[in-house]
Design an enzyme around this catalytic site. Structure first.
Site, mmCIF file in Angstrom:
data_model
loop_
_atom_site.group_PDB
_atom_site.id
_atom_site.type_symbol
_atom_site.label_atom_id
_atom_site.label_comp_id
_atom_site.label_asym_id
_atom_site.label_seq_id
_atom_site.Cartn_x
_atom_site.Cartn_y
_atom_site.Cartn_z
ATOM 1 N N GLN A 192 15.329 2.190 6.303
ATOM 2 C CA GLN A 192 14.335 2.375 5.237
ATOM 3 C C GLN A 192 14.412 1.181 4.296
ATOM 4 O O GLN A 192 15.500 0.754 3.930
ATOM 5 C CB GLN A 192 14.714 3.676 4.509
ATOM 6 C CG GLN A 192 14.710 3.653 3.007
ATOM 7 C CD GLN A 192 13.341 4.009 2.454
ATOM 8 O OE1 GLN A 192 12.636 4.828 3.037
ATOM 9 N NE2 GLN A 192 12.957 3.387 1.359
ATOM 10 N N THR A 193 13.267 0.652 3.899
ATOM 11 C CA THR A 193 13.327 -0.424 2.905
ATOM 12 C C THR A 193 12.046 -0.510 2.076
ATOM 13 O O THR A 193 10.978 -0.093 2.522
ATOM 14 C CB THR A 193 13.618 -1.789 3.573
ATOM 15 O OG1 THR A 193 13.754 -2.772 2.559
ATOM 16 C CG2 THR A 193 12.510 -2.209 4.518
ATOM 17 N N ARG A 194 12.202 -1.036 0.843
ATOM 18 C CA ARG A 194 11.031 -1.294 -0.012
ATOM 19 C C ARG A 194 11.047 -2.753 -0.453
ATOM 20 O O ARG A 194 10.357 -3.145 -1.369
ATOM 21 C CB ARG A 194 11.021 -0.364 -1.241
ATOM 22 C CG ARG A 194 12.358 -0.162 -1.921
ATOM 23 C CD ARG A 194 12.209 0.548 -3.238
ATOM 24 N NE ARG A 194 12.179 -0.402 -4.309
ATOM 25 C CZ ARG A 194 13.249 -0.781 -5.019
ATOM 26 N NH1 ARG A 194 14.439 -0.270 -4.771
ATOM 27 N NH2 ARG A 194 13.123 -1.657 -5.985
ATOM 28 N N HIS A 198 15.896 -9.893 4.265
ATOM 29 C CA HIS A 198 16.582 -11.179 4.271
ATOM 30 C C HIS A 198 17.707 -11.110 5.298
ATOM 31 O O HIS A 198 17.843 -10.118 6.012
ATOM 32 C CB HIS A 198 17.097 -11.501 2.861
ATOM 33 C CG HIS A 198 16.007 -11.492 1.833
ATOM 34 N ND1 HIS A 198 14.958 -12.389 1.890
ATOM 35 C CD2 HIS A 198 15.778 -10.687 0.774
ATOM 36 C CE1 HIS A 198 14.134 -12.140 0.871
ATOM 37 N NE2 HIS A 198 14.605 -11.105 0.189
ATOM 38 N N HIS A 201 20.008 -8.028 5.438
ATOM 39 C CA HIS A 201 19.402 -6.833 6.043
ATOM 40 C C HIS A 201 19.420 -6.931 7.560
ATOM 41 O O HIS A 201 19.638 -5.957 8.258
ATOM 42 C CB HIS A 201 17.960 -6.659 5.571
ATOM 43 C CG HIS A 201 17.822 -6.593 4.091
ATOM 44 N ND1 HIS A 201 17.333 -7.630 3.348
ATOM 45 C CD2 HIS A 201 18.145 -5.624 3.216
ATOM 46 C CE1 HIS A 201 17.339 -7.301 2.075
ATOM 47 N NE2 HIS A 201 17.831 -6.088 1.963
#
Ligand code: PPS
Length: 567
Positions: A192-194, A198, A201
């Protein structure tokens, strides 16, 4: 965990029934969904929020708020509620059908009204978000954006909300399940990411996939994230730019139209349930998952690993295994990323925080290769030019006659003399003539007036111009709303023109204070209507004993120190 890849129940009726219902629904009372409700509805209808079958009724809401469970005991950490105005709620009766419409008026669903009640928002804030503190974005939303009344009820889905952007990248839970089935993926770890991805991650997701021996689903949120985040258009272009760093045979990306609440631990559990519904077996929870930032005392709302702890406690019930990670840092000697707790003694650790990254982008400084991918940095630079080229808003606030308009005029002329960006002055009186001529000075009307100014200023800021606003803007909550709206696009510089009421009344340039004292003008700011002085404006101007030119210079110096105009 074994994946459950059979189709999940959706709330949609068949195409034929939907057509018929839509025709009939034209006569129903209808509610225009807010952006957040639109996101929630989509995930309710497509099974992303299964087992929910509609917006929570009161008993479910109460137990979710207090115990993270629906009335029947099922784990569910987040109140999914339909908030409406008092006026709208007044006419509603149990079992009545309400048409739910998108911003263009298209009927997406029918709500069969269950409970209608006025929630205790302070309690919701305390229990769900941990504190009734407006520094928490969801608490601020609850008190300053959400309507005062909740309407529960079952949903009959007629059609999904229409998206014109990145269509090929959006998948419903059933579409993802079918994809995994087709490719024979049985263990799937979701990330999950907002934020843009980079190198840290990438390392984290590689490690997670290896650890879980699973395929990887990069599952970024494109609904609503934390105010001030990089817009999803830019982010998706960034994701696309790094996707070729991943082996396509084992990794896929899909966009999730979720409205995040930034609720840390509860949010992590919620995210896990949502990913289970999308067919995943594992879920990555890192440091400060869905963290809301600092509270009004400058402390973190949640501990950095609280989310992992709560997730672990409920892992069995969530039905998704957690892959937990400590903060990833770059170890210079090894030229690689490692979880902070695995770094050997004496190693040189490099790290660029989100704030530092924003600063470097804003000032056009170098972003090293060890931190990100050149294609991502290029994309970010394209959408976030250095501050001195971005749009911004200077928002003066103060009593009538405090000198706002005069200073704002002087500032406008100086900025126009410098050139480079278009400058627009939205002075209180000008706005009231051209934008708000029908409005008076009740709280409601003042709010509307300021929101209009905020809207125009945000459009100007978005498009690279300078907006100078100079209304009284007496209410702190409304100023905050405007700030949030504008900060999504550029800087918001609040300038409190702090001329005292006594001085304004002594000057009484327009003769209004005398009339207000005589009761001939009602609801006059400072006399018979409140003024919330800004607590921490970017700049406070003491005007007594100083001239206009000096005040305007102080604003220019502030803009220069913020990097908004070239030194
Ligand atoms: S607000 O509260 O921000 O919507 O007010 P604003 O749009 O800035 O309008 C303020 C100007 O309207 C005149 N005026 C009043 N001000 C305050 N209270 C009352 N009741 C009122 N009635 C009229 C006043 O001249 C303000 O102008 P400025 O430029 O601030 O002196």
């Amino acid at each position: 965990m074994t994946p459950n890849l059979v189709p999940i129940p959706e709330l949609y009726v068949s195409w034929d029934s939907a057509r018929k219902l839509k025709r009939e629904a034209g006569d129903l009372v209808s509610w225009d969904l807010t952006p957040r409700q639109l996101c929630d509805l989509e995930l309710l209808m497509n099974g992303g929020f299964a087992p929910l079958t509609g917006f929570l009724d009161r008993a479910d809401y109460d137990r979710v708020v207090d115990e993270m469970r629906l009335e029947d005991g099922t784990l569910w950490p987040m109140p999914i509620t339909l908030d409406v105005s008092e006026a709208f709620a007044e006419g509603l009766k149990p079992d009545q059908d309400v048409a739910l419409r998108d911003p263009e008026g298209v009927i997406l669903a029918i709500l069969s009204v269950g409970d209608v009640w006025t929630p205790d928002k302070a309690r919701e804030a305390e229990r769900v978000f941990g504190a009734d503190d407006l520094a928490h974005p969801a608490v601020n939303y609850l008190h300053n954006h959400a309507g005062p009344v909740y309407v529960g009820g079952r949903i009959t889905g007629l059609q999904p909300p229409v998206h014109y952007d990145f269509r090929a990248r959006r998948d419903t839970p059933n579409e993802l399940r079918a994809y995994f089935r087709k490719l024979g993926w049985r263990r799937i770890v979701a990330f999950q990411t907002r934020n843009p991805l980079h190198r840290a991650h990438q390392e984290l997701t590689f490690r997670a996939a290896k650890e879980a021996q699973a395929n990887l689903l990069i599952h970024p949120v494109v609904g609503m994230t934390k105010p001030g985040d990089i817009d999803h258009f830019t982010r998706v272009r960034c994701y696309e730019a790094v996707l070729d760093q991943y082996p396509s045979a084992t990794t896929t990306m899909s966009l999730l139209n979720l409205a995040m609440r930034m609720a840390g631990p509860r949010e992590a559990v919620w995210h896990g349930l949502i990913r289970k519904n999308h067919g995943c077996t594992h879920f990555i929870v890192g440091r400060d998952h869905a963290g809301p930032g600092k509270n009004s005392a400058g402390e973190d709302f949640y501990g950095p690993y609280d989310a992992q702890e709560l997730f672990r406690k409920h892992e069995g019930e969530i039905g998704v295994e957690m892959v937990d990670f400590r903060h990833m840092v770059f170890v210079q000697e090894r030229a690689e990323y490692q979880p902070a707790d695995e770094v050997g003694e004496g190693a040189t650790v490099l790290n660029i925080s989100g704030t530092e990254l924003r600063r470097r982008l804003a000032e056009g400084l170098e972003i090293p290769d060890w931190f990100s991918f050149p294609a991502v940095v290029e994309e970010l630079r394209r959408s976030r030019p250095p501050r001195a080229q971005q749009g911004f808003t200077v928002f003066f606030t103060g009593f009538s006659g405090s000198g706002k308009s005069t200073i704002a005029n002087a500032l406008m002329v100086k900025l126009m003399e410098m050139g480079g960006r278009p400058v627009t002055l939205l002075d209180g009186d000008i706005v009231r003539k051209n934008l708000s001529s029908e409005l008076g000075f009740s709280k409601e009307h003042r709010d509307l007036n300021i929101r209009r100014i905020g809207y125009v200023a945000s459009e100007i800021t978005k498009n690279g111009g300078i907006a100078i606003c100079a209304p009284i803007a007496p209410y702190a909550a409304t100023r905050r709303t405007v700030r949030e709206e504008i900060e999504g696009f550029g800087a918001f510089v609040e300038v409190h023109v702090a001329t005292s009421l006594e001085e304004c009344e002594r000057r009484d340039r327009k003769g209004l204070y005398r009339l207000a004292r005589e009761g001939k003008i009602k609801e006059f700011t400072g006399i018979s209507d409140p003024y919330d002085a800004p607590e921490s404006p970017e700049l406070r101007l003491e005007t007594e004993g100083t001239d206009v030119d000096f005040c305007a210079q102080q604003v220019l110096l502030k803009l220069e120190s913020m990097g908004l105009i070239a030194a």
